[in-house]
Scaffold this active site. Structure first.
Site, PDB file in Angstrom:
ATOM      1  N   LYS A 151     -13.923  18.501  14.214  1.00 15.32           N
ATOM      2  CA  LYS A 151     -15.211  18.910  14.778  1.00 15.32           C
ATOM      3  C   LYS A 151     -14.970  19.369  16.211  1.00 15.32           C
ATOM      4  O   LYS A 151     -14.573  18.587  17.072  1.00 15.32           O
ATOM      5  CB  LYS A 151     -16.211  17.754  14.741  1.00 15.32           C
ATOM      6  CG  LYS A 151     -17.591  18.119  15.271  1.00 15.32           C
ATOM      7  CD  LYS A 151     -18.554  16.950  15.147  1.00 15.32           C
ATOM      8  CE  LYS A 151     -19.937  17.291  15.671  1.00 15.32           C
ATOM      9  NZ  LYS A 151     -20.881  16.160  15.536  1.00 15.32           N
ATOM     10  N   LYS A 202     -15.845  21.810  11.315  1.00 12.72           N
ATOM     11  CA  LYS A 202     -17.116  22.206  11.909  1.00 12.72           C
ATOM     12  C   LYS A 202     -16.852  22.743  13.314  1.00 12.72           C
ATOM     13  O   LYS A 202     -16.209  22.054  14.103  1.00 12.72           O
ATOM     14  CB  LYS A 202     -18.061  20.994  11.971  1.00 12.72           C
ATOM     15  CG  LYS A 202     -19.430  21.304  12.560  1.00 12.72           C
ATOM     16  CD  LYS A 202     -20.292  20.046  12.636  1.00 12.72           C
ATOM     17  CE  LYS A 202     -21.675  20.383  13.196  1.00 12.72           C
ATOM     18  NZ  LYS A 202     -22.524  19.194  13.356  1.00 12.72           N
TER      19      LYS A 202
END
Length: 326
Positions: A198, A251
């Protein structure tokens, strides 16, 4: 002399193109994010995300039924509590908004897979993903004390009916901690979908409007990844796999398809890609202005995630894409 091989032969009709297509997108690839808020009859559109709403639990249930009828197998729940505190009580309390929403959805649509975002930023007054040193305005989260909050949150979500626990805070050791807590509480069969890679991305802006989780000071670069790093993503995935992750996630997705591809080559676990809010809102803005063909751009983008190696795609386009693919 013309070449013996003419690639255009296999592009001559839609049926032939479909026959030899290497990557096929289906509604079964999608996980649809939903934002739960207190109240009843609430459907408040997020200004920066046209078509995305903060929903009360009764409206969440209606959405869940529609999602399942469209052939989308899963949702992921984010919560916006009434009150916030430094202990992120709303995240781990058994009467928390995500817990209530998960229970309601599982009662109404038991076949739908409910993932619960396991993070703390929506529940703290400062908008960071855990405990902070008193007086520290840098946003440097205290890692190990925060793990205790994540343990409680994951177990509470599983008790409420969540099928998948999805820790997103990028704390070191969060997968191992949550796996241990779930096993100890009798949820050894509950999978973990870890936000393994992320990045500290500018593409998250509209989400923070939707989740009301914008940091009040500092930023999240001391715990989310540097956008310039790729080897680090492989290390994060390696650690999460060793700690017991069942699904790993990248992400954002659009600017990180190289990361999706590299991770897919290094693990046999399913790889999820999060088509984040900024990516969604850019497409919606261009489409609303008539600058692009929304359907074609969305389906091309989602197909590209799958082509890069994603097995699952978290996307706000899920309902529209499912209708277009039907």
């Amino acid at each position: 002399m013309f070449p013996t091989h003419r690639p255009r032969r296999l592009r001559s009709s839609e049926t032939l193109r479909r026959m030899v297509r290497e990557t096929t997108l289906t509604s079964a690839d999608f996980i649809y994010p939903l934002f739960a808020v207190p109240g009843e009859g609430v459907a408040k559109e997020v200004t920066s995300m046209p078509g995305v709403y903060q929903l009360s639990i009764d409206k969440i249930v209606e959405e869940a039924k529609e999602v399942y009828d469209l052939g989308i197998p899963s949702i992921i729940l984010f919560g916006i509590p009434t009150d916030k505190d430094n202990d992120a009580t709303g995240a781990w309390h058994d009467c928390g908004i995500v817990q209530k929403a998960a229970t309601a959805v599982k009662e109404a649509v038991p076949e739908l897979i409910v993932a619960a975002d396991t993070c703390l930023c929506e529940y703290t007054p400062h908008g960071h993903c855990g405990y902070l040193e008193v007086g520290d305005l840098s946003g440097r989260v205290l890692n190990d004390p925060t793990l205790e909050l994540l343990r409680k949150t994951a177990v509470s979500q599983a008790k409420a009916g969540a099928d998948i626990i999805a820790p997103s805070g990028m704390m070191d050791g969060f997968v191992a901690t949550i796996r241990d807590a779930l096993d100890e509480a009798g949820f050894s069969d509950t999978p973990i979908m870890a936000y393994s890679a992320k990045y500290a991305s500018a593409y998250y802006g509209p989400f923070r409007d939707a989740a009301e989780s914008t940091p009040q000071f500092g930023d999240r670069r001391t715990y989310q990844m540097d956008p310039g790093n790729s080897r680090e993503a492989l290390k994060e995935v390696e650690l999460d796999v060793a700690e017991g992750a069942d699904i790993v996630m990248v992400k954002p997705a659009l600017s990180y398809m190289d990361i999706i591809c590299r991770i897919k080559e290094t693990t046999d676990l399913p790889v999820a890609a999060y088509n984040v809010s900024g990516e969604y809102s850019m497409v919606k803005a261009a489409a609303l202005n008539g600058w692009i063909d929304e359907e074609r751009v969305v389906l091309e983008t989602l197909t590209s995630f799958k082509r890069a190696g994603a097995d699952l795609i978290l996307t706000y386009h899920a309902k529209d894409a499912a209708r277009w693919l039907a």
